[in-house]
Design an enzyme around this catalytic site. Structure first.
Site, PDB file in Angstrom:
ATOM      1  N   GLU A 103       0.819  -1.196   0.000  1.00 19.24           N
ATOM      2  CA  GLU A 103       0.000   0.000   0.000  1.00 19.24           C
ATOM      3  C   GLU A 103       0.857   1.252   0.000  1.00 19.24           C
ATOM      4  O   GLU A 103       1.852   1.328   0.701  1.00 19.24           O
ATOM      5  CB  GLU A 103      -0.822  -0.013   1.292  1.00 19.24           C
ATOM      6  CG  GLU A 103      -2.287   0.161   1.046  1.00 19.24           C
ATOM      7  CD  GLU A 103      -3.034   0.098   2.352  1.00 19.24           C
ATOM      8  OE1 GLU A 103      -3.155  -1.008   2.895  1.00 19.24           O
ATOM      9  OE2 GLU A 103      -3.491   1.139   2.820  1.00 19.24           O
ATOM     10  N   CYS A 132       3.277   8.227   1.709  1.00 17.62           N
ATOM     11  CA  CYS A 132       3.752   7.220   2.664  1.00 17.62           C
ATOM     12  C   CYS A 132       4.066   5.934   1.912  1.00 17.62           C
ATOM     13  O   CYS A 132       3.185   5.360   1.261  1.00 17.62           O
ATOM     14  CB  CYS A 132       2.634   6.997   3.694  1.00 17.62           C
ATOM     15  SG  CYS A 132       3.028   5.739   4.900  1.00 17.62           S
ATOM     16  N   CYS A 134       6.133  -7.595   7.937  1.00 18.58           N
ATOM     17  CA  CYS A 134       7.171  -7.054   8.821  1.00 18.58           C
ATOM     18  C   CYS A 134       7.505  -8.107   9.871  1.00 18.58           C
ATOM     19  O   CYS A 134       6.623  -8.818  10.351  1.00 18.58           O
ATOM     20  CB  CYS A 134       6.680  -5.780   9.504  1.00 18.58           C
ATOM     21  SG  CYS A 134       7.947  -5.013  10.541  1.00 18.58           S
ATOM     22  N   CYS A 181       5.477  -5.941  16.468  1.00 22.63           N
ATOM     23  CA  CYS A 181       4.806  -5.011  17.391  1.00 22.63           C
ATOM     24  C   CYS A 181       3.346  -5.463  17.518  1.00 22.63           C
ATOM     25  O   CYS A 181       2.680  -5.706  16.507  1.00 22.63           O
ATOM     26  CB  CYS A 181       4.879  -3.580  16.854  1.00 22.63           C
ATOM     27  SG  CYS A 181       6.570  -3.068  16.503  1.00 22.63           S
ATOM     28  N   CYS A 220       0.166  -3.712  15.554  1.00 22.82           N
ATOM     29  CA  CYS A 220       0.327  -3.280  14.161  1.00 22.82           C
ATOM     30  C   CYS A 220      -0.226  -4.278  13.149  1.00 22.82           C
ATOM     31  O   CYS A 220       0.061  -5.477  13.229  1.00 22.82           O
ATOM     32  CB  CYS A 220       1.808  -3.028  13.891  1.00 22.82           C
ATOM     33  SG  CYS A 220       2.139  -2.554  12.190  1.00 22.82           S
ATOM     34  N   GLU A 234       9.777  -2.646   8.191  1.00 20.56           N
ATOM     35  CA  GLU A 234      10.776  -1.901   8.964  1.00 20.56           C
ATOM     36  C   GLU A 234      11.882  -1.485   7.974  1.00 20.56           C
ATOM     37  O   GLU A 234      12.681  -2.316   7.540  1.00 20.56           O
ATOM     38  CB  GLU A 234      11.329  -2.808  10.082  1.00 20.56           C
ATOM     39  CG  GLU A 234      12.581  -2.298  10.779  1.00 20.56           C
ATOM     40  CD  GLU A 234      12.497  -0.839  11.237  1.00 20.56           C
ATOM     41  OE1 GLU A 234      11.563  -0.489  11.969  1.00 20.56           O
ATOM     42  OE2 GLU A 234      13.380  -0.044  10.844  1.00 20.56           O
ATOM     43  N   CYS A 249      -1.804   3.561   6.689  1.00 17.47           N
ATOM     44  CA  CYS A 249      -1.032   2.528   5.990  1.00 17.47           C
ATOM     45  C   CYS A 249      -1.371   1.128   6.477  1.00 17.47           C
ATOM     46  O   CYS A 249      -1.653   0.920   7.639  1.00 17.47           O
ATOM     47  CB  CYS A 249       0.463   2.768   6.192  1.00 17.47           C
ATOM     48  SG  CYS A 249       1.046   4.219   5.345  1.00 17.47           S
TER      49      CYS A 249
HETATM   50  N1  SAH Z   1       8.356  -0.020  10.840  1.00 14.25           N
HETATM   51  C1  SAH Z   1       8.522   1.369  10.915  1.00 14.25           C
HETATM   52  C2  SAH Z   1       7.755   2.144   9.873  1.00 14.25           C
HETATM   53  C3  SAH Z   1       6.390   1.653   9.531  1.00 14.25           C
HETATM   54  S1  SAH Z   1       5.185   1.664  10.843  1.00 14.25           S
HETATM   55  C4  SAH Z   1       8.166   1.871  12.281  1.00 14.25           C
HETATM   56  O1  SAH Z   1       7.656   1.098  13.081  1.00 14.25           O
HETATM   57  O2  SAH Z   1       8.451   3.024  12.564  1.00 14.25           O
HETATM   58  C5  SAH Z   1       4.639   3.342  10.739  1.00 14.25           C
HETATM   59  C6  SAH Z   1       3.974   3.852  12.005  1.00 14.25           C
HETATM   60  O3  SAH Z   1       2.643   3.334  12.114  1.00 14.25           O
HETATM   61  C7  SAH Z   1       4.687   3.455  13.273  1.00 14.25           C
HETATM   62  O4  SAH Z   1       4.876   4.545  14.120  1.00 14.25           O
HETATM   63  C8  SAH Z   1       3.713   2.451  13.835  1.00 14.25           C
HETATM   64  O5  SAH Z   1       3.933   2.246  15.149  1.00 14.25           O
HETATM   65  C9  SAH Z   1       2.389   3.046  13.462  1.00 14.25           C
HETATM   66  N2  SAH Z   1       1.217   2.178  13.594  1.00 14.25           N
HETATM   67  C10 SAH Z   1       1.152   0.859  13.375  1.00 14.25           C
HETATM   68  N3  SAH Z   1      -0.101   0.397  13.602  1.00 14.25           N
HETATM   69  C11 SAH Z   1      -0.842   1.469  13.990  1.00 14.25           C
HETATM   70  C12 SAH Z   1      -2.229   1.656  14.361  1.00 14.25           C
HETATM   71  N4  SAH Z   1      -3.058   0.636  14.374  1.00 14.25           N
HETATM   72  N5  SAH Z   1      -2.632   2.890  14.704  1.00 14.25           N
HETATM   73  C13 SAH Z   1      -1.782   3.940  14.653  1.00 14.25           C
HETATM   74  N6  SAH Z   1      -0.490   3.833  14.327  1.00 14.25           N
HETATM   75  C14 SAH Z   1      -0.012   2.610  13.987  1.00 14.25           C
HETATM   76 FE1  SF4 Z   2       6.815  -3.423  11.757  1.00 15.90          FE
HETATM   77 FE2  SF4 Z   2       6.648  -0.771  12.235  1.00 15.90          FE
HETATM   78 FE3  SF4 Z   2       4.476  -2.371  12.379  1.00 15.90          FE
HETATM   79 FE4  SF4 Z   2       6.367  -2.572  14.240  1.00 15.90          FE
HETATM   80  S1  SF4 Z   2       5.083  -0.768  13.842  1.00 15.90           S
HETATM   81  S2  SF4 Z   2       5.356  -4.311  13.200  1.00 15.90           S
HETATM   82  S3  SF4 Z   2       8.201  -2.216  13.034  1.00 15.90           S
HETATM   83  S4  SF4 Z   2       5.670  -1.927  10.558  1.00 15.90           S
END
Ligand code: SAH
Ligand code: SF4
Length: 377
Positions: free
Chosen positions: A96, A117, A124, A128, A131, A182, A355
């Site tokens: 995406e 974005c 990934c 986390c 996510c 990531e 995203c």
């Molecule tokens: N992996 C990298 C970049 C992609 S994630 C990172 O973790 O920084 C991009 C952002 O989206 C991160 O800050 C992540 O924590 C956040 N994110 C993931 N799932 C989310 C959700 N359900 N609501 C809000 N932010 C979220």
């Molecule tokens: Fe991966 Fe970023 Fe999502 Fe963590 S928040 S699982 S590092 S995409």
């Protein structure tokens, strides 16, 4: 975990690498720049568009390279000023790319400032717990060509929307590497892609308008600090103490705050620019006022900007965003101490939440109906 396509994506070539393979065929050195001009400036959509290249060269290019390694499956334009492009890679992986429109000055109604974005991996591996991107683990790294292709697809979409405004330059203001994956775990492809995006023979897009977001891979943060192109950095913090952060981000075991924060400081000192700390607010996980106070201290020490993002619910996950009152109370603790802080409130302006979720929905639909490639919008 690598996908080897039959033909290399042209969008992964640098001026030098393309010139070298053209030289092997006995072509003149200026041809490489001519080809890349067709791709990035004139946005050629087929080899036959490249009318100032000899036919034999076009045939060789078509046999050797793939012009566009990501095809558009769906462009979901929504009233809340985000466009989500769902793209399919050659192995049918879905990714995406999101276009977020905001006012130039942050408050008006014009929505002419565009942030793109982009994703860097399919899935990934970081795990986390909140996510959507990491739910099914890592499928594979994206190649540099696939990463760049997302931005060209955005250019195509924008050119189509406003044909008269079509220019040789990229029609957006900022790039954030905050999509799926990531980015620092796919370091070489990331840097190659961003080099192509930045170069005058590529999209000519300034490095200072590119932000790389990471969950905190310390050695790679230190490496990024040494890159000659000065990219901006965002850290997904989400926990202001080790126990809270470890609970939701497994990466914190390998790189706890005592390692992460000095690396962020080193990055800031090297670049003289503010780093952003991303902090998703999740009810009863990290939204206590104690967390706010710890986050305040970290931000003051690092002289960092804090981006508070109310959690965006993911189907199948139990987490929720705190109430508006709670969010404001949290933000006030930082604000009162003079920390530069943004609390995202409007739907759709939330880059991170935008995203990953369309892809998740489509993957789930595919699993339910594996024989059909159909995607519903
Ligand atoms: N992996 C990298 C970049 C992609 S994630 C990172 O973790 O920084 C991009 C952002 O989206 C991160 O800050 C992540 O924590 C956040 N994110 C993931 N799932 C989310 C959700 N359900 N609501 C809000 N932010 C979220
Ligand atoms: Fe991966 Fe970023 Fe999502 Fe963590 S928040 S699982 S590092 S995409």
């Amino acid at each position: 975990m690598k996908f080897e396509p039959e033909r290399r994506p042209l969008t992964g070539e640098t001026l030098d690498s393309l010139a070298a393979s053209l030289a092997e065929r006995g072509e003149k050195p200026f041809r490489a720049r001519q080809v890349l001009d067709w791709v990035y400036k004139k946005r050629a959509r087929s080899w036959d568009d490249m009318t100032n290249l000899p036919k034999a060269l076009r045939t060789w290019l078509a046999e050797t390279y793939r012009l566009m390694p990501a095809s558009l499956v769906l462009n979901r334009h929504s009233a809340d000023v985000t466009d989500k492009l769902l793209l399919e890679l050659e192995d049918r992986s879905l990714i995406e790319t999101v276009i977020i429109r905001a006012p130039q000055d942050g408050v008006g109604l014009d929505h002419s400032r565009k942030t793109i974005c982009i994703s860097t991996q399919v899935g990934c591996a970081m795990g986390c717990v909140f996510c959507a991107s990491g739910l099914a683990g890592l499928k594979r790294d994206m190649s540099a060509g696939e990463i760049v292709a997302q931005l060209l697809q955005v250019c195509y979409a924008e050119d189509a929307r406003t044909p008269r405004a079509r220019s040789e330059l990229a029609s957006f203001d900022n790039i954030v590497v905050m999509g799926m994956g990531e980015p620092l775990a796919n370091y070489d492809a990331l840097i190659r892609a961003l080099t192509i995006v930045n170069a005058d023979w590529g999209l000519g897009f300034g490095a200072r308008r590119i932000t790389v977001s990471t969950s905190g891979l310390v050695p790679k943060i230190l490496r990024l600090a040494e890159e000659p192109l000065g990219f901006r950095l965002a850290i997904s913090l989400h926990g202001a103490t080790d126990p809270v952060r470890t609970q939701i981000m497994p990466v914190n075991k390998a790189f706890p705050l005592a390692k992460l924060l000095p690396a962020v400081k080193a990055f800031t000192e090297r670049h003289g620019r503010m780093v952003t700390l991303e902090f998703i607010l999740i009810e009863e996980v990290n939204d206590s006022l104690d967390q706010a106070r710890s986050l305040r201290d970290i931000a003051l020490d690092l002289h960092a900007h804090v981006n508070l993002i109310p959690y965006n619910t993911v189907a199948g996950l139990p987490w929720k965003r705190p109430s508006g009152t709670r969010q404001v109370a949290f933000a006030s603790i930082l604000e009162r101490a003079g920390v530069s802080v943004t609390l995202r409130r409007e739907k759709g302006h939330d880059i991170a939440a935008a995203c990953g979720q369309l892809r998740l929905k489509t993957e789930r639909e595919r699993e339910e109906a594996p024989s059909g490639a159909q995607v519903s919008s």
